[in-house]
Design a protein around this motif. Structure first.
Motif, short mmCIF file in Angstrom:
data_model
loop_
_atom_site.label_atom_id
_atom_site.label_comp_id
_atom_site.label_asym_id
_atom_site.label_seq_id
_atom_site.Cartn_x
_atom_site.Cartn_y
_atom_site.Cartn_z
N VAL A 139 0.83 -1.20 0.00
CA VAL A 139 0.00 0.00 0.00
C VAL A 139 0.87 1.25 0.00
O VAL A 139 0.73 2.12 -0.87
CB VAL A 139 -0.95 0.01 1.22
N GLU A 140 1.78 1.34 0.96
CA GLU A 140 2.61 2.52 1.07
C GLU A 140 3.74 2.27 2.07
O GLU A 140 3.75 1.27 2.79
CB GLU A 140 1.79 3.72 1.55
N GLU A 141 4.66 3.20 2.09
CA GLU A 141 5.69 3.18 3.12
C GLU A 141 5.07 3.69 4.42
O GLU A 141 4.50 4.78 4.45
CB GLU A 141 6.87 4.05 2.71
N TYR A 142 5.17 2.89 5.47
CA TYR A 142 4.54 3.24 6.74
C TYR A 142 5.49 4.03 7.63
O TYR A 142 5.10 5.02 8.26
CB TYR A 142 4.10 1.95 7.43
N LEU A 143 6.73 3.58 7.70
CA LEU A 143 7.77 4.27 8.46
C LEU A 143 9.00 4.35 7.58
O LEU A 143 9.52 3.32 7.15
CB LEU A 143 8.07 3.51 9.76
N PRO A 144 9.48 5.54 7.26
CA PRO A 144 10.65 5.65 6.38
C PRO A 144 11.89 5.06 7.03
O PRO A 144 11.94 4.88 8.25
CB PRO A 144 10.79 7.16 6.17
N PRO A 145 12.91 4.73 6.25
CA PRO A 145 14.13 4.14 6.82
C PRO A 145 14.71 5.01 7.93
O PRO A 145 14.85 6.24 7.78
CB PRO A 145 15.08 4.05 5.63
N VAL A 146 15.03 4.38 9.06
CA VAL A 146 15.61 5.09 10.19
C VAL A 146 16.89 4.36 10.60
O VAL A 146 17.03 3.14 10.40
CB VAL A 146 14.66 5.19 11.38
N ARG A 147 17.82 5.11 11.11
CA ARG A 147 19.04 4.53 11.65
C ARG A 147 19.31 5.21 12.98
O ARG A 147 18.68 6.20 13.33
CB ARG A 147 20.22 4.71 10.70
N LEU A 148 20.22 4.69 13.73
CA LEU A 148 20.52 5.28 15.02
C LEU A 148 20.99 6.72 14.85
O LEU A 148 21.93 6.98 14.10
CB LEU A 148 21.58 4.47 15.76
#
Length: 477
Positions: free
Chosen positions: A464-473
């Motif tokens: 459907v869609e990106e729910y949480l964009p890529p995250v890093r520390l």
């Protein structure tokens, strides 16, 4: 039976108390296994921070005196051990004044956990366990006949549980009134089980019969609980049969099992005992005067506190699964006032790539209970409660920012936090943590008979869609 004692219900009490002790045991084991990762000192929503915000009168708990993960383990471990002791029936070997404190301690320990459990413990069956556990304190033990008043309070609890659930449906989603809700429910329920695919694929007329049967069990049968025997037992039997249908078709932690246990307290087992030629119950001793006084006081307390849930039942603005006091003594219940028509699942992925590019390869985290890989048969885990999996279902119904625990969860994955990883079924990076984590939102649907035969998969899914964009520390991508 006389005005106070109901000796014919000795087996009903035994079934109820043993069943309740078993559910308590499961609840404490769930807490031992999951609480530190979710709510511990370094959990997703730490209890110490919560205790600083919420005073004792709003959330009575022994953890206001002291909290540490070690102390919590002591509390939950004590509760599990005590539950096991009561499950064996050892309380019947004690005098009444010795047995009642055991049930009271069990109630205090579990209430203390629920009242600091925050969103992870915000389920109707938590209040249900607390309320049933409180009444169990005053049922007596093998040396006394079950108090009639407490047996009626258990029926009042079961009535509110079932009738409240029926009313919230009729006042809520139109599909309950036109008998079509189960066209969707088996597929979109929070935690499908291994038979849910088969239930979903029943013919639509069968789904309409399911809904009609549910209305009978929740809107008609509860009134029979207050009828003379054997009619009360028949009403309880209808409720029990419906609960086993729900147990087969999905995973609702211990809600259905606790409802069965409550309904078993309504059944008069005396005729069955005589038919099977079982020995009669031991002749109970006369109830101590102090016990009679305590039972009368508790009855008055429950009657007074019943004003708010009774008013809620007749209100056009009925709320479900609400507690009107911080001790969860007399609550209101209900479920599925609305039924979702489509299933959305949040899928968590990670990568070890140093930067996110169109060529980045993402690998999925697999949860223990919630749908993930399309080829995996939904597992059976109820009455065990997978709290993270349940919250992931709620996450799929709204945006990521509505769930404050989600970003802490992502950070735990980015550090391969050991306690958090134990909540998952499959971790794609067991040796070293990923550099990035993201979440995607998929629409899941059960496969058809033809698709199931051709692919072997239970689900089909569509991005459907990106729910949480890529995250890093330290930052997001």
């Amino acid at each position: 039976m006389d005005w106070f004692a109901a000796p014919d219900y000795w087996l009903s009490r035994m079934v109820f108390q043993r069943g309740l002790a078993a559910i308590y045991l499961i609840g404490f084991l769930v807490a031992l296994n999951q609480f530190p990762a979710l709510l511990g000192e370094n959990g997703l929503t730490p209890v110490p921070a919560y205790l600083r915000r919420v005073p004792f009168p709003r959330a009575p708990s022994i953890f206001h005196l002291h909290y540490s993960d070690r102390f919590f383990s002591l509390v939950a471990g004590t509760g599990a051990l005590l539950s096991a002791v009561l499950l064996t029936g050892l309380a019947d070997l004690l005098p009444l004044w010795g047995a009642m404190p055991l049930w009271a301690l069990l109630w205090v320990l579990y209430l203390s956990i629920v009242n600091v459990g925050q969103v992870w413990y915000a389920f109707g069956w938590e209040s249900l366990l607390c309320e049933a556990g409180f009444l169990a304190i005053f049922l007596g033990n093998g040396g006394t006949a079950p108090p009639l008043l407490v047996l009626w309070l258990l029926r009042w609890l079961l009535f509110r549980l079932e009738f409240g659930a029926g009313l919230i449906k009729m006042r809520g989603d139109r599909c309950w009134r036109d008998l079509t809700c189960l066209y969707y429910h088996h597929e979109t329920q929070p935690m499908p089980g291994p038979l849910s695919w088969y239930f979903h694929r029943l013919p639509r007329p069968a789904h309409r019969v399911e809904v009609a049967g549910n209305h009978v069990a929740q809107l008609v049968a509860p009134f029979g609980l207050f009828a003379p025997q054997p009619y009360a037992s028949v009403a309880a039997g209808v409720i029990i049969a419906t609960q086993f249908w729900l147990i087969l078709s999905g995973n609702f932690a211990w809600l259905n099992w606790l409802t069965v246990v409550l309904a078993a307290s309504v059944v008069s087992w005396a005729d069955l005992v005589r038919m099977l030629g079982l020995p009669p119950p031991p002749h109970p001793t006369a109830e101590p005067l102090w016990f009679t006084g305590v039972v009368l006081a508790v009855t008055v307390l429950v009657v007074v506190l019943s004003y708010w849930p009774a008013r809620n039942l007749v209100s056009r603005h009925q709320v479900m699964n609400a507690s009107f006091n911080p001790f969860h003594l007399v609550n209101t219940y209900g479920a599925f006032g609305s039924v979702t028509r489509a299933r959305y699942e949040v899928v968590i992925e990670g990568t070890r790539d140093p930067a996110v590019t169109p060529e980045t390869v993402w690998r999925e985290y697999e949860f223990k209970g919630k749908p993930g890989a399309p080829g995996r048969l939904p597992p059976q885990f109820a009455p065990y409660h997978l709290r993270l999996d349940w919250l992931m279902w709620f996450a799929g119904l709204s945006a990521a920012y509505a769930h404050p625990w989600l970003m802490p969860f992502a950070r735990k994955l980015l550090t391969n936090d050991e306690a958090t990883l134990r909540l998952l079924r499959e971790v794609p990076f067991p040796d070293a943590p990923p550099t990035f984590v993201r979440a995607l939102l998929y629409r899941y649907s059960f496969t058809t008979h033809r698709e199931r035969r051709a692919t072997g998969q239970w689900w089909e899914r569509e991005l459907v869609e990106e729910y949480l964009p890529p995250v890093r520390l330290g930052r997001s991508h």
